[in-house]
Scaffold this motif. Structure first.
Motif, PDB file in Angstrom:
ATOM      1  N   ASP A 273      37.680 -45.241  -1.827  1.00 35.63           N
ATOM      2  CA  ASP A 273      36.236 -45.436  -1.928  1.00 35.63           C
ATOM      3  C   ASP A 273      35.805 -46.430  -0.845  1.00 35.63           C
ATOM      4  O   ASP A 273      35.504 -47.586  -1.116  1.00 35.63           O
ATOM      5  N   SER A 274      35.797 -46.006   0.407  1.00 36.39           N
ATOM      6  CA  SER A 274      35.470 -46.896   1.514  1.00 36.39           C
ATOM      7  C   SER A 274      34.812 -46.106   2.631  1.00 36.39           C
ATOM      8  O   SER A 274      34.941 -44.884   2.727  1.00 36.39           O
ATOM      9  N   ARG A 275      34.104 -46.846   3.504  1.00 37.93           N
ATOM     10  CA  ARG A 275      33.434 -46.276   4.664  1.00 37.93           C
ATOM     11  C   ARG A 275      33.770 -47.144   5.878  1.00 37.93           C
ATOM     12  O   ARG A 275      33.969 -48.347   5.747  1.00 37.93           O
TER      13      ARG A 275
ATOM     14  N   LEU B 116      40.993 -46.748   5.609  1.00 36.41           N
ATOM     15  CA  LEU B 116      40.352 -45.655   4.870  1.00 36.41           C
ATOM     16  C   LEU B 116      41.373 -44.859   4.072  1.00 36.41           C
ATOM     17  O   LEU B 116      41.084 -44.381   2.968  1.00 36.41           O
TER      18      LEU B 116
ATOM     19  N   SER C  79      34.128 -37.610   7.379  1.00 37.49           N
ATOM     20  CA  SER C  79      32.976 -37.781   6.483  1.00 37.49           C
ATOM     21  C   SER C  79      32.800 -39.224   6.038  1.00 37.49           C
ATOM     22  O   SER C  79      31.722 -39.598   5.556  1.00 37.49           O
ATOM     23  N   ARG C  80      33.840 -40.021   6.173  1.00 28.34           N
ATOM     24  CA  ARG C  80      33.757 -41.426   5.738  1.00 28.34           C
ATOM     25  C   ARG C  80      33.746 -42.403   6.906  1.00 28.34           C
ATOM     26  O   ARG C  80      33.855 -43.624   6.703  1.00 28.34           O
ATOM     27  N   SER C  81      33.635 -41.909   8.129  1.00 33.65           N
ATOM     28  CA  SER C  81      33.696 -42.801   9.285  1.00 33.65           C
ATOM     29  C   SER C  81      32.661 -42.420  10.329  1.00 33.65           C
ATOM     30  O   SER C  81      32.217 -41.276  10.407  1.00 33.65           O
TER      31      SER C  81
ATOM     32  N   LEU D 217      39.065 -37.661   7.850  1.00 29.71           N
ATOM     33  CA  LEU D 217      38.303 -38.842   7.445  1.00 29.71           C
ATOM     34  C   LEU D 217      36.939 -38.909   8.127  1.00 29.71           C
ATOM     35  O   LEU D 217      36.272 -39.940   8.081  1.00 29.71           O
TER      36      LEU D 217
ATOM     37  N   ARG E 175      32.588 -51.215   2.572  1.00 34.10           N
ATOM     38  CA  ARG E 175      32.143 -50.965   3.941  1.00 34.10           C
ATOM     39  C   ARG E 175      32.955 -51.803   4.921  1.00 34.10           C
ATOM     40  O   ARG E 175      32.999 -53.038   4.804  1.00 34.10           O
TER      41      ARG E 175
ATOM     42  N   PRO F 163      30.377 -48.279  -2.148  1.00 30.24           N
ATOM     43  CA  PRO F 163      31.633 -48.125  -1.415  1.00 30.24           C
ATOM     44  C   PRO F 163      31.961 -49.373  -0.586  1.00 30.24           C
ATOM     45  O   PRO F 163      31.063 -50.098  -0.140  1.00 30.24           O
TER      46      PRO F 163
END
Length: 349
Positions: A107-109, A102, A134-136, A132, A86, A84
């Motif tokens: 597909d990013s964190r 995001l 779950s991705r941050s 968001l 980053r 992913p």
């Protein structure tokens, strides 16, 4: 107010005219308000921190979008993503710029760092509101600490973002933490670039201003191996913090401002501006060959603004793409209002 008489003879007072946009004395630059559509997602219940500058944030978001294309190349192999994307955002505040990316890059964190515990709590809440979380991740951290260096080294970001404080501080008279950044206003930027030199993200998006030695920012980034790819500039009037150090700014050799009446009138039709200056943001990427002309071009743009005012931004000469806007105080109010959503069922701006 005007006094009129009702048929009964009772006096009634009415406004002589409706409030409306004052005529601007400069119409050859587009308004930064035209770019505000990218911030439509960040209305209530999204929350901002106690100090929030929408024009700085919007300009940094524009630069961060441009930096995405360079960051993407860092995690592709034969056209396939190998992990992913980053992203790290220093001095993250409400988290808006990182969360904006995001939303653009599925597909990013995101790792957001801020020294203010309240800001970290706000940013985490905003990530939850936007779906968001779950991705941050947002952490309380001092960007000068050893733990921050270790966190970044472990995270291995592809993209580093920083929209930091940038107002020069007179010796012995420090500004509030959210505004001041050392004697020339570059302390946070120089530390950000030093961190980038250690962890080597593929790209950076930084924001700064013409008051804080702008050419030095480009020069330091070049020393770290980063080339400025594109530059974004908006002319604004002095604010609460920049205006409070007006006399000090006049003593600095690399603080570029314009005090001409035509500039002040264009930026603040109410006549309250003391000077105008330039907000700047740019996207950088690691390069083997860095064009040395970029630093001098940025310096020339700032010098020309100090000498000639807004006309210097109409067709700036540089070896890279440069976009310029104006944001007068009327449109600044409209930009702030737009972030409060709808009023009475109608958009605020």
């Amino acid at each position: 107010m005007q006094k009129v008489s009702l048929p009964s003879g009772e006096p009634r007072y009415t406004m002589p005219y409706r409030f409306g946009r004052p005529l601007t004395s400069h119409d050859r630059l587009p308004s930064l308000l035209d770019e505000a559509g990218r911030m439509r997602a960040f209305v209530p219940p999204f929350r901002f921190t106690s100090f929030f500058s929408p024009e700085d944030t919007l300009l940094c978001a524009i630069a961060a979008e441009a930096a995405l294309s360079h960051a993407r190349t860092a995690h592709r192999f034969d056209g396939r993503k190998i992990d992913p994307l980053r992203i790290v955002e220093l001095t993250t505040g409400s988290g808006l710029v990182g969360l904006h990316l995001l939303r653009l890059e599925n597909d990013s964190r995101l790792l957001g760092l801020d020294i203010d515990e309240g800001a970290v709590k706000t940013a985490n809440g905003n990530a939850n509101i936007l779906g968001l979380l779950s991705r941050s991740s947002f952490l309380c951290a001092d960007m000068w600490s050893e733990s921050t260096k270790q966190s970044l080294a472990a995270y291995k970001p592809h993209l580093l973002i920083c929209n930091p404080p940038y107002i020069p501080e007179p010796k012995g008279l420090p500004l509030e933490r959210e505004a001041g950044s050392g004697h020339d206003g570059t302390a946070h930027l120089m530390e950000t670039i030093a961190l980038a030199a250690k962890v080597q993200p593929r790209a950076m998006a930084l924001s700064w201003c013409s008051l804080s030695d702008p050419a030095a920012v480009i020069r330091q980034a070049a020393h770290a191996g980063y080339s400025l790819n594109s530059l974004f500039i908006v002319a604004i009037a002095d604010g609460e913090y920049s205006g409070s150090v007006h006399s000090y700014l006049r003593t600095l050799p690399h603080a570029w401002l314009n005090e001409e009446s035509s500039t002040r009138q264009a930026l603040a039709p109410d006549g309250a501006a003391r000077f105008g200056y330039l907000l700047m943001a740019g996207d950088f990427s690691l390069q083997d060959d860095i064009d040395s002309r970029t630093e001098s071009a940025v310096a020339r743009i700032c010098e020309a603004f100090a000498d000639d005012g807004l006309s210097a931004l109409e067709n700036p000469e540089a070896p890279i793409p440069v976009r310029t806007w104006i944001l007068d105080r009327w449109d600044e109010v409209r930009l702030r209002a737009s972030l409060h959503g709808e009023i009475g069922g109608q958009p605020a701006a």
